[in-house]
Scaffold this motif. Structure first.
Motif, PDB file in Angstrom:
ATOM      1  N   PRO A  87       0.795  -1.224   0.000  1.00 55.78           N
ATOM      2  CA  PRO A  87       0.000   0.000   0.000  1.00 55.78           C
ATOM      3  C   PRO A  87       0.839   1.291   0.000  1.00 55.78           C
ATOM      4  O   PRO A  87       0.370   2.325  -0.458  1.00 55.78           O
ATOM      5  CB  PRO A  87      -0.835  -0.098   1.274  1.00 55.78           C
ATOM      6  N   GLU A  88       2.059   1.221   0.485  1.00 53.59           N
ATOM      7  CA  GLU A  88       2.939   2.387   0.460  1.00 53.59           C
ATOM      8  C   GLU A  88       3.966   2.146  -0.630  1.00 53.59           C
ATOM      9  O   GLU A  88       4.709   1.163  -0.578  1.00 53.59           O
ATOM     10  CB  GLU A  88       3.606   2.573   1.816  1.00 53.59           C
ATOM     11  N   PHE A  89       3.993   3.026  -1.608  1.00 54.85           N
ATOM     12  CA  PHE A  89       4.835   2.782  -2.769  1.00 54.85           C
ATOM     13  C   PHE A  89       5.492   4.071  -3.223  1.00 54.85           C
ATOM     14  O   PHE A  89       5.042   5.173  -2.915  1.00 54.85           O
ATOM     15  CB  PHE A  89       4.022   2.161  -3.909  1.00 54.85           C
ATOM     16  N   ILE A  90       6.557   3.913  -3.955  1.00 54.28           N
ATOM     17  CA  ILE A  90       7.302   5.042  -4.518  1.00 54.28           C
ATOM     18  C   ILE A  90       6.738   5.339  -5.893  1.00 54.28           C
ATOM     19  O   ILE A  90       6.464   4.431  -6.674  1.00 54.28           O
ATOM     20  CB  ILE A  90       8.797   4.687  -4.604  1.00 54.28           C
ATOM     21  N   TYR A  91       6.560   6.620  -6.179  1.00 56.86           N
ATOM     22  CA  TYR A  91       6.114   7.044  -7.505  1.00 56.86           C
ATOM     23  C   TYR A  91       6.866   8.300  -7.872  1.00 56.86           C
ATOM     24  O   TYR A  91       7.535   8.919  -7.034  1.00 56.86           O
ATOM     25  CB  TYR A  91       4.600   7.280  -7.535  1.00 56.86           C
ATOM     26  N   VAL A  92       6.773   8.677  -9.131  1.00 53.56           N
ATOM     27  CA  VAL A  92       7.397   9.902  -9.619  1.00 53.56           C
ATOM     28  C   VAL A  92       6.359  10.703 -10.386  1.00 53.56           C
ATOM     29  O   VAL A  92       5.295  10.184 -10.733  1.00 53.56           O
ATOM     30  CB  VAL A  92       8.627   9.604 -10.515  1.00 53.56           C
ATOM     31  N   ASP A  93       6.684  11.963 -10.662  1.00 56.27           N
ATOM     32  CA  ASP A  93       5.805  12.755 -11.519  1.00 56.27           C
ATOM     33  C   ASP A  93       6.440  12.856 -12.901  1.00 56.27           C
ATOM     34  O   ASP A  93       7.609  12.500 -13.080  1.00 56.27           O
ATOM     35  CB  ASP A  93       5.498  14.123 -10.902  1.00 56.27           C
ATOM     36  N   PRO A  94       5.683  13.307 -13.894  1.00 57.09           N
ATOM     37  CA  PRO A  94       6.201  13.324 -15.264  1.00 57.09           C
ATOM     38  C   PRO A  94       7.468  14.155 -15.449  1.00 57.09           C
ATOM     39  O   PRO A  94       8.266  13.877 -16.348  1.00 57.09           O
ATOM     40  CB  PRO A  94       5.048  13.918 -16.087  1.00 57.09           C
ATOM     41  N   ALA A  95       7.705  15.152 -14.597  1.00 58.72           N
ATOM     42  CA  ALA A  95       8.882  16.014 -14.740  1.00 58.72           C
ATOM     43  C   ALA A  95      10.137  15.436 -14.093  1.00 58.72           C
ATOM     44  O   ALA A  95      11.226  15.988 -14.249  1.00 58.72           O
ATOM     45  CB  ALA A  95       8.589  17.394 -14.148  1.00 58.72           C
TER      46      ALA A  95
END
Length: 139
Positions: A87-95
């Motif tokens: 449930p806790e995960f790493i993500y990034v944004d498009p930039a």
């Protein structure tokens, strides 16, 4: 190499992303892993991404120790993604620069990272393969 240093997740991510629901069974998930040849799916609840599930999470269902009873195979495959997802995960944004995405993948031993926009909506996924292709093209 300079071109690679400037590349972003949004430029090189896969935009069409398959997701799974929290109530997807392990049996359904196993079939998806086999058919799609993916190792990772974002878990969607409505419009929100509430976790991720990998083939490693799937396999954890089958890891037993001497103090744990072994349930029947059918019972294991009837479990849901909600029971095994992260449930806790790493993500990034498009930039986010690909160099940062690559560092996250190396540091956390991840094969893919979801790309979420400012409203926390899934807009893509960036994989090791995407980064390798970009490195080859731009180096």
């Amino acid at each position: 190499m300079h071109k690679f240093l400037e590349a972003t997740a949004g430029q090189h991510m896969t935009r069409t992303v398959k997701t799974v629901a929290r109530d997807t069974t392990m049996r359904e998930l196993q079939k998806m892993f086999d058919e799609d040849d993916f190792n990772y799916y974002p878990v969607r609840e409505g419009e929100d991404i509430v976790g991720v599930v990998s083939n490693f999470d799937f396999l954890k269902c089958f890891a037993f120790n001497p103090g744990r009873m072994v349930p029947a195979y059918d019972e294991l495959l009837s479990r849901t993604v909600a029971e095994v997802m992260t449930p806790e995960f790493i993500y990034v944004d498009p930039a986010t620069k690909l160099t940062r995405v690559l560092q996250l993948m190396v540091d956390h031993r991840m094969k893919s990272v979801p790309v979420l926009d400012a409203e926390q909506r899934l807009v893509g996924i960036i994989s090791r393969g995407d980064i390798m292709r970009t490195l080859t093209e731009r180096a």
